[in-house]
Design a protein around this motif. Structure first.
Motif, PDB file in Angstrom:
ATOM      1  N   HIS A 266      29.789  23.222  52.524  1.00 51.21           N
ATOM      2  CA  HIS A 266      31.053  23.574  51.893  1.00 51.21           C
ATOM      3  C   HIS A 266      31.524  24.948  52.374  1.00 51.21           C
ATOM      4  CE1 HIS A 266      30.741  20.152  49.219  1.00 51.21           C
ATOM      5  NE2 HIS A 266      29.540  20.552  48.825  1.00 51.21           N
ATOM      6  N   GLU A 267      32.817  25.186  52.303  1.00 52.86           N
ATOM      7  CA  GLU A 267      33.366  26.513  52.517  1.00 52.86           C
ATOM      8  C   GLU A 267      33.466  27.215  51.159  1.00 52.86           C
ATOM      9  OE1 GLU A 267      37.080  26.320  54.520  1.00 52.86           O
ATOM     10  OE2 GLU A 267      36.328  25.057  56.141  1.00 52.86           O
ATOM     11  N   VAL A 268      33.225  28.515  51.155  1.00 54.75           N
ATOM     12  CA  VAL A 268      33.218  29.259  49.896  1.00 54.75           C
ATOM     13  C   VAL A 268      34.079  30.506  50.024  1.00 54.75           C
ATOM     14  CG1 VAL A 268      31.806  30.580  48.259  1.00 54.75           C
ATOM     15  CG2 VAL A 268      30.918  28.454  49.232  1.00 54.75           C
ATOM     16  N   THR A 269      34.917  30.730  49.025  1.00 51.41           N
ATOM     17  CA  THR A 269      35.585  32.016  48.841  1.00 51.41           C
ATOM     18  C   THR A 269      35.070  32.609  47.544  1.00 51.41           C
ATOM     19  OG1 THR A 269      37.607  31.416  50.025  1.00 51.41           O
ATOM     20  CG2 THR A 269      37.772  33.202  48.429  1.00 51.41           C
ATOM     21  N   GLY A 270      34.508  33.802  47.622  1.00 49.42           N
ATOM     22  CA  GLY A 270      33.955  34.444  46.441  1.00 49.42           C
ATOM     23  C   GLY A 270      34.826  35.578  45.955  1.00 49.42           C
ATOM     24  N   LEU A 271      34.905  35.728  44.640  1.00 48.29           N
ATOM     25  CA  LEU A 271      35.646  36.833  44.042  1.00 48.29           C
ATOM     26  C   LEU A 271      34.784  38.091  44.114  1.00 48.29           C
ATOM     27  CD1 LEU A 271      38.282  37.493  42.417  1.00 48.29           C
ATOM     28  CD2 LEU A 271      36.915  37.162  40.345  1.00 48.29           C
ATOM     29  N   ALA A 272      35.366  39.173  44.641  1.00 49.98           N
ATOM     30  CA  ALA A 272      34.615  40.423  44.799  1.00 49.98           C
ATOM     31  C   ALA A 272      35.427  41.575  44.237  1.00 49.98           C
ATOM     32  CB  ALA A 272      34.296  40.667  46.270  1.00 49.98           C
ATOM     33  N   ARG A 273      34.823  42.339  43.354  1.00 49.40           N
ATOM     34  CA  ARG A 273      35.539  43.473  42.753  1.00 49.40           C
ATOM     35  C   ARG A 273      35.147  44.799  43.376  1.00 49.40           C
ATOM     36  NH1 ARG A 273      32.858  44.035  36.683  1.00 49.40           N
ATOM     37  NH2 ARG A 273      30.686  44.253  37.359  1.00 49.40           N
ATOM     38  N   SER A 274      34.231  44.800  44.344  1.00 52.53           N
ATOM     39  CA  SER A 274      33.797  46.051  44.971  1.00 52.53           C
ATOM     40  C   SER A 274      33.568  45.819  46.459  1.00 52.53           C
ATOM     41  CB  SER A 274      32.496  46.554  44.335  1.00 52.53           C
ATOM     42  OG  SER A 274      31.419  45.683  44.650  1.00 52.53           O
TER      43      SER A 274
ATOM     44  N   ASP B 241      39.170  40.857  40.163  1.00 50.56           N
ATOM     45  CA  ASP B 241      38.213  40.746  39.070  1.00 50.56           C
ATOM     46  C   ASP B 241      38.748  39.754  38.043  1.00 50.56           C
ATOM     47  OD1 ASP B 241      40.121  42.109  37.493  1.00 50.56           O
ATOM     48  OD2 ASP B 241      39.183  44.052  37.900  1.00 50.56           O
ATOM     49  N   LEU B 242      38.027  39.599  36.945  1.00 51.82           N
ATOM     50  CA  LEU B 242      38.393  38.590  35.956  1.00 51.82           C
ATOM     51  C   LEU B 242      39.661  38.943  35.181  1.00 51.82           C
ATOM     52  CD1 LEU B 242      34.880  37.647  34.506  1.00 51.82           C
ATOM     53  CD2 LEU B 242      36.235  36.406  36.201  1.00 51.82           C
ATOM     54  N   ASP B 243      40.110  40.178  35.274  1.00 52.24           N
ATOM     55  CA  ASP B 243      41.365  40.552  34.624  1.00 52.24           C
ATOM     56  C   ASP B 243      42.574  40.329  35.519  1.00 52.24           C
ATOM     57  OD1 ASP B 243      40.395  41.401  32.073  1.00 52.24           O
ATOM     58  OD2 ASP B 243      39.586  43.195  33.039  1.00 52.24           O
ATOM     59  N   ASP B 244      42.333  40.010  36.776  1.00 48.52           N
ATOM     60  CA  ASP B 244      43.421  39.740  37.726  1.00 48.52           C
ATOM     61  C   ASP B 244      43.789  38.261  37.631  1.00 48.52           C
ATOM     62  OD1 ASP B 244      45.177  39.534  39.840  1.00 48.52           O
ATOM     63  OD2 ASP B 244      43.655  39.841  41.404  1.00 48.52           O
ATOM     64  N   LEU B 245      44.562  37.913  36.613  1.00 45.53           N
ATOM     65  CA  LEU B 245      44.838  36.502  36.343  1.00 45.53           C
ATOM     66  C   LEU B 245      45.664  35.857  37.449  1.00 45.53           C
ATOM     67  CD1 LEU B 245      45.509  36.605  32.501  1.00 45.53           C
ATOM     68  CD2 LEU B 245      43.353  36.223  33.727  1.00 45.53           C
ATOM     69  N   ASP B 246      46.596  36.591  38.037  1.00 45.62           N
ATOM     70  CA  ASP B 246      47.362  36.026  39.153  1.00 45.62           C
ATOM     71  C   ASP B 246      46.445  35.724  40.330  1.00 45.62           C
ATOM     72  OD1 ASP B 246      49.768  36.123  37.786  1.00 45.62           O
ATOM     73  OD2 ASP B 246      50.329  38.096  38.574  1.00 45.62           O
ATOM     74  N   GLY B 247      45.502  36.625  40.586  1.00 46.18           N
ATOM     75  CA  GLY B 247      44.549  36.399  41.665  1.00 46.18           C
ATOM     76  C   GLY B 247      43.654  35.201  41.397  1.00 46.18           C
ATOM     77  N   LEU B 248      43.245  35.019  40.133  1.00 45.65           N
ATOM     78  CA  LEU B 248      42.435  33.860  39.772  1.00 45.65           C
ATOM     79  C   LEU B 248      43.219  32.566  39.977  1.00 45.65           C
ATOM     80  CD1 LEU B 248      40.643  35.071  36.509  1.00 45.65           C
ATOM     81  CD2 LEU B 248      39.766  35.092  38.853  1.00 45.65           C
ATOM     82  N   ARG B 249      44.471  32.567  39.567  1.00 44.68           N
ATOM     83  CA  ARG B 249      45.308  31.371  39.773  1.00 44.68           C
ATOM     84  C   ARG B 249      45.450  31.058  41.261  1.00 44.68           C
ATOM     85  NH1 ARG B 249      48.543  34.263  36.034  1.00 44.68           N
ATOM     86  NH2 ARG B 249      48.322  33.436  33.898  1.00 44.68           N
ATOM     87  N   ASP B 250      45.736  32.086  42.045  1.00 41.21           N
ATOM     88  CA  ASP B 250      45.902  31.864  43.485  1.00 41.21           C
ATOM     89  C   ASP B 250      44.602  31.367  44.114  1.00 41.21           C
ATOM     90  OD1 ASP B 250      48.519  32.693  43.288  1.00 41.21           O
ATOM     91  OD2 ASP B 250      48.135  34.727  44.025  1.00 41.21           O
TER      92      ASP B 250
ATOM     93  N   ALA C 270      41.021  33.869  28.887  1.00 45.60           N
ATOM     94  CA  ALA C 270      42.152  34.080  29.782  1.00 45.60           C
ATOM     95  C   ALA C 270      41.851  33.586  31.191  1.00 45.60           C
ATOM     96  CB  ALA C 270      42.517  35.565  29.808  1.00 45.60           C
ATOM     97  N   ALA C 271      40.634  33.817  31.663  1.00 49.20           N
ATOM     98  CA  ALA C 271      40.257  33.368  33.006  1.00 49.20           C
ATOM     99  C   ALA C 271      40.255  31.844  33.094  1.00 49.20           C
ATOM    100  CB  ALA C 271      38.886  33.931  33.374  1.00 49.20           C
ATOM    101  N   ILE C 272      39.702  31.189  32.072  1.00 47.60           N
ATOM    102  CA  ILE C 272      39.675  29.724  32.062  1.00 47.60           C
ATOM    103  C   ILE C 272      41.095  29.162  32.044  1.00 47.60           C
ATOM    104  CG2 ILE C 272      39.100  27.707  30.635  1.00 47.60           C
ATOM    105  CD1 ILE C 272      36.526  29.220  29.846  1.00 47.60           C
ATOM    106  N   GLU C 273      41.930  29.721  31.203  1.00 50.63           N
ATOM    107  CA  GLU C 273      43.309  29.236  31.121  1.00 50.63           C
ATOM    108  C   GLU C 273      44.044  29.423  32.442  1.00 50.63           C
ATOM    109  OE1 GLU C 273      44.133  29.920  26.343  1.00 50.63           O
ATOM    110  OE2 GLU C 273      44.607  31.504  27.778  1.00 50.63           O
ATOM    111  N   ALA C 274      43.786  30.533  33.127  1.00 50.56           N
ATOM    112  CA  ALA C 274      44.455  30.790  34.403  1.00 50.56           C
ATOM    113  C   ALA C 274      44.008  29.796  35.467  1.00 50.56           C
ATOM    114  CB  ALA C 274      44.170  32.218  34.860  1.00 50.56           C
ATOM    115  N   MET C 275      42.701  29.608  35.623  1.00 50.18           N
ATOM    116  CA  MET C 275      42.195  28.765  36.716  1.00 50.18           C
ATOM    117  C   MET C 275      42.316  27.282  36.409  1.00 50.18           C
ATOM    118  SD  MET C 275      38.926  30.961  38.121  1.00 50.18           S
ATOM    119  CE  MET C 275      38.197  31.277  36.504  1.00 50.18           C
TER     120      MET C 275
END
Length: 296
Positions: free
Chosen positions: A25-33, A51-60, A89-94
């Motif tokens: 599989h191909e993977v894109t991981g969320l990284a805050r640092s 990060d988990l507060d970046d709801l637009d980023g999570l949706r994208d 909020a993260a669950i609702e966004a994604m």
């Protein structure tokens, strides 16, 4: 399959990323640092900064992928309300971004507090409902999206996902043993935890992502019940320390935050998960890992 993973550089997330990449599989991981981004890149994954507060980023991130694995959590034990708010909020966004696509949304669930007096099974419905409940009632919130065209799968992890380098509950219990010069258990030590070796837990996530039906609750559990006395005795042998009982009223003082959980029974079966996924857990047992020095 292109998979977007939150919590991708955490203890479980790192193993899941490796498992997914190893399966093609191909993977894109969320990284805050920068350090997290480098770790993902070195593993062969793509990086999405945020990060988990970046709801637009999570949706994208969800929209750009074929599937989502949500393992991220703030783990701010001093501010559970913030943990719960962020999780919902993260669950609702994604999950909201995946509505109507039939794409997989796999999220981390918990076994704590599911039932009393017996091992939890996959058909047990989480009693955590609503923003003020454990993990913000995230599992039940996510499962609402099954009716909105999302293949939601909850993976409930054993309280001990063990192995060398584990920074979690067992590390905290071992640190308390070093601090006090004794390896403790709470009360009579009959409370039992389920356990799973980290690579085996990652397999459950991948298999669930690839084929579990919408609405599935999976248990990443290899050992159904390891008593807290057995855990304390293994730590005692590993560190050459005496083993003692700690009174329940002194648990938090002795163990720190983990004292709120160590006396709870968190045993669980994974028989339905094994049958559904064709999964056979491998690796050392929890006691074998402790005695081999994984926490020493």
């Amino acid at each position: 399959m292109h998979v977007f993973v939150t919590g991708a550089t955490g203890w479980i997330g790192t193993a899941v990323v490796g498992e997914l990449l190893g399966a093609g599989h191909e993977v894109t991981g969320l990284a805050r640092s920068d350090a997290a981004a480098l770790k993902l890149a070195q593993a062969g994954a793509r990086v999405r900064r945020g990060d988990l507060d970046d709801l637009d980023g999570l949706r994208d991130g969800a929209i750009d992928a074929h599937a989502v694995v949500h393992l991220g959590n703030k783990h701010d034990w001093g501010n559970p309300a913030e943990n719960n708010r962020t999780e919902r909020a993260a669950i609702e966004a994604m999950a909201g971004a995946l509505a109507g696509t039939d794409r997989p949304f796999v999220l981390a669930g918990a076994l704590a507090g599911l039932v009393r007096g017996r091992p939890a099974v996959e058909t047990d419905v989480s009693p955590a409902v609503g923003p003020g409940s454990m993990r913000g009632g995230g599992e039940n919130l996510a499962l609402e999206y099954v009716d909105k065209g999302v293949r939601v799968v909850s993976v409930r992890f054993a309280p001990s996902v063990h192995g060398v380098g584990d920074p979690g509950f067992l590390a905290a219990i071992t640190a308390a043993a070093r601090r006090h010069g004794v390896s403790g258990f709470i009360g009579d030590g009959d409370a039992a935890w389920s356990a799973v070796h980290r690579p085996a837990a990652a397999q459950v996530v991948r298999l669930g992502l690839e084929g579990a039906p919408a609405g599935s609750r999976l248990h990443a559990v290899a050992e159904e019940a390891v008593t807290t006395r057995e855990i304390a005795e293994a730590i005692g042998r590993s560190l050459d320390l005496p083993v003692v009982s700690v009174a329940p009223e002194n648990a938090v003082e002795h163990f720190g935050f983990i004292g709120r959980f160590f006396g709870l029974d968190m045993s669980a079966s994974s028989s339905r998960t094994r049958e559904l996924l064709g999964w056979t857990p491998s690796g050392p047992t929890l006691v074998e890992d402790i005695e081999a020095g994984a926490y020493a």
